[in-house]
Design an enzyme around this catalytic site. Structure first.
Site, PDB file in Angstrom:
ATOM      1  CE  LYS A  23     -12.113   0.242 -12.814  1.00  0.00           C
ATOM      2  NZ  LYS A  23     -13.329  -0.268 -13.476  1.00  0.00           N
ATOM      3  CB  CYS A  41     -11.197   2.866   4.495  1.00  0.00           C
ATOM      4  SG  CYS A  41     -10.601   4.525   4.145  1.00  0.00           S
ATOM      5  CB  CYS A  43     -11.868   8.804   4.137  1.00  0.00           C
ATOM      6  SG  CYS A  43     -10.581   8.080   5.204  1.00  0.00           S
ATOM      7  CB  CYS A  52     -12.738   2.126   8.683  1.00  0.00           C
ATOM      8  SG  CYS A  52     -12.880   3.571   9.755  1.00  0.00           S
ATOM      9  CG  HIS A  56     -13.524   8.284   9.234  1.00  0.00           C
ATOM     10  ND1 HIS A  56     -13.280   6.980   9.575  1.00  0.00           N
ATOM     11  CD2 HIS A  56     -14.464   8.734  10.106  1.00  0.00           C
ATOM     12  CE1 HIS A  56     -14.032   6.625  10.599  1.00  0.00           C
ATOM     13  NE2 HIS A  56     -14.767   7.683  10.944  1.00  0.00           N
TER      14      HIS A  56
END
Ligand code: FES
Length: 77
Positions: A23, A41, A43, A52, A56
């Site tokens: 995980k 992030c 996405c 990020c 995206h």
């Protein structure tokens, strides 16, 4: 009027990031941020994950999706 329900097939949202982990969990302590704003992030397409990098935008254009980053902001004093 006929309604057709299409069952979406289960798909992984994470194509490649840290797949060796059971995980992927990241944590952030926000009390003392060095920068006024840090985008994280959501996405799973970033080349600098967990941050990020703007990937995206390309993902959204290609898929019609609407994902964007989590913005962690330094609290104003
Ligand atoms: Fe993933 Fe921006 S690159 S949210």
């Amino acid at each position: 009027r006929r309604v057709v329900l299409v069952r979406a097939e289960a798909q992984s949202i994470n194509p490649a990031i840290r797949k060796d982990e059971e995980k992927v969990v990241d944590s952030v302590e926000v009390a003392e941020l060095s920068k006024p704003l840090t985008p994280y992030c959501r996405c799973w397409r970033s080349g600098t994950f967990p941050l990020c990098d703007g990937s995206h935008v390309k993902h959204n254009k290609a898929t019609g999706d609407n994902v964007g980053p989590l913005l962690v902001k330094k609290q104003k004093e």
